[in-house]
Write a protein that holds these residues in place. Structure first.
Motif, PDB file in Angstrom:
ATOM      1  N   MET A  68       0.857  -1.176   0.000  1.00  0.00           N
ATOM      2  CA  MET A  68       0.000   0.000   0.000  1.00  0.00           C
ATOM      3  C   MET A  68       0.901   1.236   0.000  1.00  0.00           C
ATOM      4  N   ARG A  69       0.546   2.213  -0.807  1.00  0.00           N
ATOM      5  CA  ARG A  69       1.326   3.458  -0.851  1.00  0.00           C
ATOM      6  C   ARG A  69       1.105   4.235   0.423  1.00  0.00           C
ATOM      7  N   ASP A  70       2.181   4.769   0.935  1.00  0.00           N
ATOM      8  CA  ASP A  70       2.127   5.598   2.131  1.00  0.00           C
ATOM      9  C   ASP A  70       1.770   7.010   1.689  1.00  0.00           C
ATOM     10  N   LYS A  71       0.556   7.452   1.963  1.00  0.00           N
ATOM     11  CA  LYS A  71       0.091   8.758   1.495  1.00  0.00           C
ATOM     12  C   LYS A  71       0.618   9.905   2.337  1.00  0.00           C
ATOM     13  N   SER A  72       1.214   9.602   3.468  1.00  0.00           N
ATOM     14  CA  SER A  72       1.719  10.667   4.333  1.00  0.00           C
ATOM     15  C   SER A  72       3.076  11.196   3.854  1.00  0.00           C
ATOM     16  N   ARG A  73       3.745  10.451   2.999  1.00  0.00           N
ATOM     17  CA  ARG A  73       5.059  10.906   2.507  1.00  0.00           C
ATOM     18  C   ARG A  73       4.886  11.939   1.408  1.00  0.00           C
ATOM     19  N   LYS A  74       5.726  12.945   1.428  1.00  0.00           N
ATOM     20  CA  LYS A  74       5.704  13.954   0.376  1.00  0.00           C
ATOM     21  C   LYS A  74       6.723  13.583  -0.674  1.00  0.00           C
ATOM     22  N   VAL A  75       6.362  13.779  -1.893  1.00  0.00           N
ATOM     23  CA  VAL A  75       7.247  13.482  -2.997  1.00  0.00           C
ATOM     24  C   VAL A  75       8.098  14.709  -3.281  1.00  0.00           C
TER      25      VAL A  75
END
Length: 77
Positions: A68-75
């Motif tokens: 699952m992609r970690d949505k809390s990380r900023k790209v």
């Protein structure tokens, strides 16, 4: 031929070696030689990566293991 003396063996190891020699119909010395020969000289067939992978048991569906992609990380770009 070279000679090999093995000292300070546990009694249980000597007992098992004697039993194994008797079962094989060999002397203890001959059994000892055979054990060393098998352990050190016989080449074992090596498994390829494919063989190892094919040996992995099937334990679920592929989608059970989707990350699952970690949505809390900023790209950062």
């Amino acid at each position: 031929m070279a000679q090999l003396i093995v000292r300070n063996l546990d009694d249980e190891i000597v007992k098992r070696l004697r039993r194994k020699a008797a079962e094989s119909g060999r002397s203890v010395e001959a059994e000892h030689r055979e054990i060393l020969r098998e352990a050190l000289l016989k080449s074992r067939p090596r498994k390829s990566l494919k063989q190892h992978l094919l040996g992995i048991p099937n334990i679920g569906r592929d989608d059970d293991f989707v990350r699952m992609r970690d949505k809390s990380r900023k790209v950062q770009l």
